[in-house]
Design a protein around this motif. Structure first.
Motif, mmCIF file in Angstrom:
data_model
loop_
_atom_site.group_PDB
_atom_site.id
_atom_site.type_symbol
_atom_site.label_atom_id
_atom_site.label_comp_id
_atom_site.label_asym_id
_atom_site.label_seq_id
_atom_site.Cartn_x
_atom_site.Cartn_y
_atom_site.Cartn_z
ATOM 1 N N GLU A 1 -7.906 13.573 -6.778
ATOM 2 C CA GLU A 1 -7.162 12.478 -6.164
ATOM 3 C C GLU A 1 -5.814 12.963 -5.648
ATOM 4 O OE1 GLU A 1 -4.598 8.561 -7.440
ATOM 5 O OE2 GLU A 1 -6.127 9.281 -8.819
ATOM 6 N N LEU A 2 -5.115 13.782 -6.442
ATOM 7 C CA LEU A 2 -3.812 14.281 -6.002
ATOM 8 C C LEU A 2 -3.926 15.027 -4.683
ATOM 9 C CD1 LEU A 2 -2.056 15.630 -9.232
ATOM 10 C CD2 LEU A 2 -2.014 13.340 -8.267
ATOM 11 N N ALA A 3 -4.966 15.871 -4.562
ATOM 12 C CA ALA A 3 -5.152 16.637 -3.329
ATOM 13 C C ALA A 3 -5.444 15.714 -2.150
ATOM 14 C CB ALA A 3 -6.286 17.640 -3.517
ATOM 15 N N THR A 4 -6.274 14.693 -2.379
ATOM 16 C CA THR A 4 -6.601 13.746 -1.316
ATOM 17 C C THR A 4 -5.364 12.976 -0.861
ATOM 18 O OG1 THR A 4 -8.859 13.474 -2.138
ATOM 19 C CG2 THR A 4 -7.993 11.725 -0.740
ATOM 20 N N VAL A 5 -4.583 12.510 -1.828
ATOM 21 C CA VAL A 5 -3.388 11.730 -1.504
ATOM 22 C C VAL A 5 -2.353 12.590 -0.787
ATOM 23 C CG1 VAL A 5 -1.442 10.462 -2.489
ATOM 24 C CG2 VAL A 5 -3.756 10.054 -3.338
ATOM 25 N N ARG A 6 -2.212 13.838 -1.212
ATOM 26 C CA ARG A 6 -1.244 14.712 -0.532
ATOM 27 C C ARG A 6 -1.685 14.965 0.904
ATOM 28 N NH1 ARG A 6 3.161 17.001 -1.926
ATOM 29 N NH2 ARG A 6 2.881 16.438 -4.121
ATOM 30 N N ALA A 7 -2.996 15.107 1.124
ATOM 31 C CA ALA A 7 -3.487 15.306 2.487
ATOM 32 C C ALA A 7 -3.281 14.053 3.340
ATOM 33 C CB ALA A 7 -4.970 15.678 2.447
ATOM 34 N N GLN A 8 -3.448 12.883 2.751
ATOM 35 C CA GLN A 8 -3.317 11.633 3.500
ATOM 36 C C GLN A 8 -1.864 11.209 3.685
ATOM 37 O OE1 GLN A 8 -5.777 9.028 1.038
ATOM 38 N NE2 GLN A 8 -7.207 8.779 2.752
ATOM 39 N N HIS A 9 -1.082 11.316 2.609
ATOM 40 C CA HIS A 9 0.255 10.718 2.586
ATOM 41 C C HIS A 9 1.394 11.722 2.428
ATOM 42 C CE1 HIS A 9 -1.560 6.714 2.286
ATOM 43 N NE2 HIS A 9 -2.336 7.169 1.316
ATOM 44 N N GLY A 10 1.041 12.967 2.104
ATOM 45 C CA GLY A 10 2.063 14.010 2.035
ATOM 46 C C GLY A 10 2.872 14.046 0.762
ATOM 47 N N THR A 11 2.439 13.304 -0.264
ATOM 48 C CA THR A 11 3.227 13.270 -1.498
ATOM 49 C C THR A 11 2.333 12.824 -2.651
ATOM 50 O OG1 THR A 11 5.289 12.445 -2.469
ATOM 51 C CG2 THR A 11 4.022 10.897 -1.118
ATOM 52 N N THR A 12 2.915 12.453 -3.781
ATOM 53 C CA THR A 12 2.133 12.041 -4.947
ATOM 54 C C THR A 12 1.777 10.556 -4.863
ATOM 55 O OG1 THR A 12 4.000 11.325 -6.316
ATOM 56 C CG2 THR A 12 3.478 13.686 -6.326
ATOM 57 N N PRO A 13 0.730 10.140 -5.594
ATOM 58 C CA PRO A 13 0.385 8.711 -5.592
ATOM 59 C C PRO A 13 1.536 7.816 -6.043
ATOM 60 C CG PRO A 13 -1.406 9.994 -6.537
ATOM 61 C CD PRO A 13 -0.272 10.945 -6.336
ATOM 62 N N ILE A 14 2.294 8.226 -7.039
ATOM 63 C CA ILE A 14 3.402 7.401 -7.535
ATOM 64 C C ILE A 14 4.491 7.275 -6.477
ATOM 65 C CG2 ILE A 14 5.141 7.144 -9.339
ATOM 66 C CD1 ILE A 14 2.191 6.781 -10.258
ATOM 67 N N GLU A 15 4.783 8.346 -5.768
ATOM 68 C CA GLU A 15 5.793 8.277 -4.713
ATOM 69 C C GLU A 15 5.333 7.377 -3.569
ATOM 70 O OE1 GLU A 15 6.525 12.378 -3.851
ATOM 71 O OE2 GLU A 15 7.964 12.593 -5.501
ATOM 72 N N VAL A 16 4.028 7.363 -3.290
ATOM 73 C CA VAL A 16 3.511 6.443 -2.269
ATOM 74 C C VAL A 16 3.695 4.995 -2.732
ATOM 75 C CG1 VAL A 16 1.471 5.679 -0.991
ATOM 76 C CG2 VAL A 16 1.848 8.124 -1.391
ATOM 77 N N LEU A 17 3.370 4.722 -3.986
ATOM 78 C CA LEU A 17 3.589 3.368 -4.518
ATOM 79 C C LEU A 17 5.053 2.966 -4.402
ATOM 80 C CD1 LEU A 17 1.405 3.457 -7.780
ATOM 81 C CD2 LEU A 17 0.853 2.303 -5.617
ATOM 82 N N HIS A 18 5.929 3.913 -4.682
ATOM 83 C CA HIS A 18 7.372 3.635 -4.609
ATOM 84 C C HIS A 18 7.810 3.313 -3.184
ATOM 85 C CE1 HIS A 18 11.676 4.028 -5.149
ATOM 86 N NE2 HIS A 18 11.702 5.024 -4.281
ATOM 87 N N ARG A 19 7.428 4.128 -2.234
ATOM 88 C CA ARG A 19 7.944 3.926 -0.875
ATOM 89 C C ARG A 19 7.268 2.778 -0.133
ATOM 90 N NH1 ARG A 19 6.090 9.782 1.577
ATOM 91 N NH2 ARG A 19 4.051 9.228 2.440
ATOM 92 N N THR A 20 6.137 2.307 -0.635
ATOM 93 C CA THR A 20 5.496 1.136 -0.007
ATOM 94 C C THR A 20 5.860 -0.168 -0.713
ATOM 95 O OG1 THR A 20 3.491 1.507 -1.332
ATOM 96 C CG2 THR A 20 3.542 2.458 0.893
ATOM 97 N N GLY A 21 6.699 -0.106 -1.739
ATOM 98 C CA GLY A 21 7.162 -1.315 -2.413
ATOM 99 C C GLY A 21 6.239 -1.834 -3.498
ATOM 100 N N LEU A 22 5.250 -1.036 -3.891
ATOM 101 C CA LEU A 22 4.284 -1.494 -4.889
ATOM 102 C C LEU A 22 4.688 -1.158 -6.321
ATOM 103 C CD1 LEU A 22 0.925 -0.720 -3.068
ATOM 104 C CD2 LEU A 22 1.729 -2.966 -3.797
ATOM 105 N N LEU A 23 5.740 -0.396 -6.488
ATOM 106 C CA LEU A 23 6.172 0.005 -7.820
ATOM 107 C C LEU A 23 7.297 -0.920 -8.268
ATOM 108 C CD1 LEU A 23 5.253 2.294 -9.701
ATOM 109 C CD2 LEU A 23 7.189 3.639 -8.877
ATOM 110 N N SER A 24 7.018 -1.765 -9.252
ATOM 111 C CA SER A 24 8.011 -2.728 -9.719
ATOM 112 C C SER A 24 7.733 -3.084 -11.168
ATOM 113 C CB SER A 24 7.970 -3.999 -8.858
ATOM 114 O OG SER A 24 6.854 -4.802 -9.227
ATOM 115 N N SER A 25 8.543 -3.964 -11.723
ATOM 116 C CA SER A 25 8.360 -4.397 -13.104
ATOM 117 C C SER A 25 7.110 -5.255 -13.273
ATOM 118 C CB SER A 25 9.593 -5.179 -13.580
ATOM 119 O OG SER A 25 9.774 -6.336 -12.782
#
Length: 423
Positions: free
Chosen positions: A221-245
């Motif tokens: 999954e990490l390899a797929t996400v890095r190829a698609q989004h250029g970073t880690t899954p958690i960082e994608v959640l953060h920059r798209t606003g999905l990481l919250s309380s």
């Protein structure tokens, strides 16, 4: 136990109570006084008195009384597929399961699979389950009929699903709905575009919904996400606003130090699923590091197709033992910590008011566990006894908001429960 009641009074008397409060209070030979589904008093048995005639007494001598378990990540209807994708890696597992889902799933089959899962869960002491799956209303309906509280919402993915509904159609439908949506469930960051993830985050904010998502489960999954989004899954959640309380992340096995910091800063929760992570050779989540960073960690069984069981008892035991080995420290994750993960931390992650703690003013949601079996002999510590020695079959009674859903190790039928709920 007699027929369930919601109105009137009930006293559970004589057991050892683990309140799971901040002080980890334990009372031996204790009692809980319940009225109208709410705990009104709790403490040593001799201090708890009935105040109305007709108060029902439940004998709990030789038992432990503790909050019901919260399964913080599962796919209930996957009981339908138990055993079809064993002994393979995650990507092969997903290919097999997705193909089977596409060919065979319907709303009725989801209801049937979820209903069986609800019975399995209740008999093992689980009172709440966070369910991510297709046709979520069917799982909620199954939970209502069985007596289990199922927390669910729309799931989103770009791969073919049995619902045959696009992500855009679902989002448009949500935004047009004049109602509160409890959960939105993006399957993963690799199954959606960043624009879609951002739109889900915006909808969650607008609708007051919580977020549940798979993330950082294995190296593929990490390899797929890095190829698609250029970073880690958690960082994608953060920059798209999905990481919250209001976010519960399932798995979180492969995390960078920055990932852990982002999760902690957001106040997000992690649902640790040790059985499926080991069975799929995905890895071991850095639970000690998450806890040290202040992250709320709860426990999930995952679906019965990947863990083969919905048993939170063995999930607790594995979580405790696994991290002793991972951290080379027998005290890394102790019995008190995993019991908190399985009860109050799960309730907090799901936003269950007053959940996971037995105290005056809190809902009377609990399990009574029979400690009379030979496998309980000689145990001197109640925490260790529950985590390392208890089996699902030891659960005698389960009560949710004052209504008995399991009595004498049998699920209480809907026609018996329903009149109590209607009062």
């Amino acid at each position: 136990m007699n027929a369930p009641e919601l109105s009137g009074e009930m006293i559970i008397r004589g057991g050892t109570i683990l309140t799971m409060d901040d002080a980890a209070t334990v009372w031996d030979d204790a009692a809980i006084h319940i009225r109208n589904g709410v705990i009104v008093d709790i403490g040593p048995s001799h201090t708890i008195k009935a105040h109305e005639t007709g108060c029902r007494t439940v004998d709990a001598h030789g038992c432990a009384i503790l909050p019901g378990f919260v399964n913080a990540h599962t796919h209930l209807a996957m009981t339908l597929f138990r055993g079809i994708a064993d002994d393979v890696h995650l990507q092969d597992f997903l290919r097999r399961v997705v193909a089977e889902e596409s060919e065979t799933l319907s709303p009725q089959r989801v209801y049937t699979g979820a209903l069986n899962a609800c019975y399995e869960s209740l008999l093992a002491g689980t009172t709440d389950a966070l369910d991510m799956y297709w046709f979520p209303h069917e799982a909620v309906s199954a939970g209502r009929d069985a007596g289990l509280r199922v927390h669910a919402g729309e799931a989103f993915a770009n791969f073919p699903t049995p619902e045959h509904t696009s992500v855009e159609t679902k989002l448009d439908s949500l935004n047009a709905a004049d109602r509160r949506v409890p959960w939105l469930m993006p399957h993963s960051v690799y199954a959606l575009t960043e624009d879609q993830l951002s739109r889900i985050a915006a909808s969650a904010q607008e609708l007051g919904a919580r977020i549940h998502v798979h993330a950082a489960e294995n190296e593929g999954e990490l390899a797929t996400v890095r190829a698609q989004h250029g970073t880690t899954p958690i960082e994608v959640l953060h920059r798209t606003g999905l990481l919250s309380s209001r976010t519960v992340i399932a798995h979180a096995v492969h995390l960078t130090d920055n990932d852990i910091s982002l999760i902690a800063e957001a106040g997000a929760s992690v649902a640790h699923c040790p059985w499926s992570n080991l069975k799929l050779a995905s890895g071991i989540a850095p639970v000690r590091a998450l806890l040290d960073a202040g992250v709320r960690v709860c426990l999930g069984t995952d679906g019965a197709v990947s863990s083969n069981t919905l048993d939170m008892w063995t999930t607790m035991r594995l979580a405790a033992v696994l991290h002793k080995w991972r951290d080379h420290d027998p005290a890394s994750i102790g019995s008190r910590a995993v019991l908190a993960m399985a009860t109050r931390h799960g309730a907090e992650a799901l936003g269950i008011p007053g959940g996971g703690v037995l105290a005056p003013g809190m809902p009377a949601t609990l399990q009574i566990v029979d400690l009379s079996g030979p496998h309980h002999s000689g145990v001197g510590d109640i925490w260790s006894q529950l985590v390392y020695s208890t089996h699902p079959g030891d659960v005698r009674d389960v009560i949710i908001s004052g209504v008995s859903v399991v009595a004498d190790k049998k699920v209480v039928s809907e026609d018996v429960r329903r009149p109590a709920l209607a009062q």
